[in-house]
Design an enzyme around this catalytic site. Structure first.
Site, short mmCIF file in Angstrom:
data_model
loop_
_atom_site.label_atom_id
_atom_site.label_comp_id
_atom_site.label_asym_id
_atom_site.label_seq_id
_atom_site.Cartn_x
_atom_site.Cartn_y
_atom_site.Cartn_z
N GLN A 95 -42.85 41.98 -59.58
CA GLN A 95 -42.14 42.45 -58.39
C GLN A 95 -40.65 42.66 -58.64
O GLN A 95 -39.92 43.04 -57.73
CB GLN A 95 -42.35 41.45 -57.25
CG GLN A 95 -43.80 41.32 -56.83
CD GLN A 95 -44.07 40.12 -55.93
OE1 GLN A 95 -43.15 39.39 -55.53
NE2 GLN A 95 -45.32 39.89 -55.61
N HIS A 158 -41.76 37.18 -56.09
CA HIS A 158 -40.98 36.71 -54.95
C HIS A 158 -39.46 36.72 -55.16
O HIS A 158 -38.83 35.68 -55.21
CB HIS A 158 -41.46 35.32 -54.53
CG HIS A 158 -42.90 35.26 -54.13
ND1 HIS A 158 -43.47 34.13 -53.59
CD2 HIS A 158 -43.89 36.18 -54.20
CE1 HIS A 158 -44.76 34.37 -53.35
NE2 HIS A 158 -45.03 35.61 -53.73
#
Length: 387
Positions: A95, A158
């Site tokens: 991510q 995250h």
């Protein structure tokens, strides 16, 4: 006062009553709301390399970040790449990458300040970083690091991360908790960082335009608390918006269900991972409890997860019935969720706009229309207009 402003004022004044009721009984998760009608998509631009965030310049042109470290200027249907001079080394695994973007709202002329969030570091040690440069019409130059989240984490999960400027000129920046178990930071699970006031991870920060801790942050007086903290107990906020009344709204990823919409207030604890509507990925057991005293309840919970992304508060004229509604992008559900409120701040209606592609960001443009970017290797910029 227009109707959407009336709703915004009512939400701001009466939300405490709604929250008190929710605290007693929790929130009933919603699966898939009915389809919205009377709208269609227009394609503004195609072939954007994995777009992540968008922001408008004062002259109406748009800047769009590309996750792999590119920036693109959109003018009408024309797209051109903008050089990024001095961008720190990106961490692009999972991510990570170049994430959100915001133009300083006070910069209306040439050479505005451009703020971007990004992941930086290595697989073993990485962080969310805030950088700022100046756009001269062709390039963003003089890029410097304003803020680096601490502590470092490992892996590619995250990072957050959205930017919202407040009316006082300070900015909010969301930071993810660091990852799912078995990911650890120091002597604790990464997700437990969200309850650690000595960590930036799992929090929203309030910073000056220079990247320093903003004065008056409500958690700064707690023993061991970092001065940048604005709110804690967040898992992974990837949507954040300011409404016309100055209220901050956030959309947050839950684990295996339990995506949330929250109203963000300084000094509050939003519960993660002690309070949650989601399940552990490994054990499939509930994480924490649904209601924990002293922790803020969400206004909306979605199970299964939508993969909540960008967030917009609608004030436009093209869809009068939509004024005063929130619009939340969905990565997993490939849709945009509309959340409508009554005059008392209670959620009275939800519906979905089926986009058919992963929606990474949703914003209202200066023309009053809603825009969305799709999360693809070659993504699209879409505009929502009446059918």
């Amino acid at each position: 006062m227009t109707s959407y402003q009336e709703i915004a004022v009512s939400v701001a004044s009466l939300i405490m009553l709604s929250s008190a009721t929710a605290m007693a009984q929790g929130i009933e998760p919603v699966a898939e709301p009915p389809a919205a009608k009377g709208w269609k998509l227009e394609t503004v631009a195609d072939d954007l390399p994995q777009p992540w965030g968008m922001s408008w310049l004062a002259d109406g042109r748009m800047l769009v970040t590309g996750k792999k470290g590119t920036l693109h200027l959109v003018e009408g249907k024309r797209v051109q790449e903008v050089a990024l001079e001095g961008l720190p080394s990106l961490f692009t695994s999972g991510q990570g990458g170049l994430l959100d973007i915001a133009v300083h709202p006070a910069d209306k002329g040439p050479n505005p300040r451009i703020y971007m969030t990004m992941a930086s570091g290595t697989q073993e040690e990485n962080r969310t970083v805030l950088v700022q440069g100046v756009f001269d019409g062709k390039r963003v130059h003089g890029i410097k690091t304003l803020f680096t989240a601490s502590p470092a984490k490992s892996g590619g999960q995250h990072f957050g991360s959205r930017i919202v400027f407040l009316k006082d000129g300070t900015l909010l920046m969301s930071i993810g908790d660091g990852g799912n178990p078995p990911a650890r930071v120091g002597n604790m699970l990464a997700r437990d960082q969200a309850q650690n006031v000595g960590s930036h991870n799992g929090a929203i920060l309030r910073l000056t335009a220079e990247g320093k801790a903003a004065p008056g942050n409500p958690l700064a007086g707690q023993k061991g608390a970092l001065p940048e903290l604005w709110s804690i107990g967040h898992r992974n906020i990837q949507g954040m918006v300011l409404d016309p009344n100055g209220r901050v709204w956030a959309s947050e990823h839950g684990p295996r269900g339990g995506d949330e919409i929250n109203v963000i207030e300084g000094g509050k604890n939003y519960g993660w991972p002690l309070q949650s509507y989601g399940l552990d990925y490994q054990t499939r057991e509930p994480i924490g409890k649904r209601v924990v005293a002293g922790m803020v309840q969400p206004l909306v919970v979605w199970t299964p997860s939508t993969g909540a992304s960008g967030l917009a508060w609608y004030t436009g004229s093209a869809f009068p019935a939509w004024r005063g509604s929130l619009f939340s992008g969905g990565l997993a559900t490939e849709d945009i969720r509309r959340v409508a409120f009554d005059a008392g701040g209670k959620v009275v209606k939800q519906e979905r706009l089926d986009i058919g592609k992963r929606v990474r960001d949703v914003r209202q443009g200066p023309d009053g229309h809603l825009y969305a970017i799709t999360d693809e290797a070659r993504g699209s910029l879409l505009r929502i207009v009446p059918q």
